[in-house]
Design a protein around this motif. Sequence first.
Motif: not given
Length: 89
Positions: A32-38, A44-50, A52-59
């Motif tokens: 993907h040419p915009y790999c940082g944005v991806s 941000l998408k991972a924060t919706t998982e049940d 996802a404690t690490i993703a919520r901390a990094l959001a």
Amino acid sequence: MRIVGIALTITLLTGCATANETFGTGQLCGIHPYCGVSVDLQVLKATTEDNATIARALAPFAVIDLPLSFVADTLILPYTIFHMRPAEE
């Protein structure tokens, strides 16, 4: 020219996901040419998982990094397009 170099350096340093994906061991760069944005969007998408404690901390960091990564990805777009892998058929 010096100002452009300083602005480019600041943008690359602040676009952390872009720097990690493009010049590190990133797995999305080349696909993907915009790999940082991806990467930021995946966090941000991972924060919706049940569980996802690490993703919520990094959001919050991903939200801050998203526009900076967009700018950095745009500035190095010729480099990332040149290094993109061919599509597998």
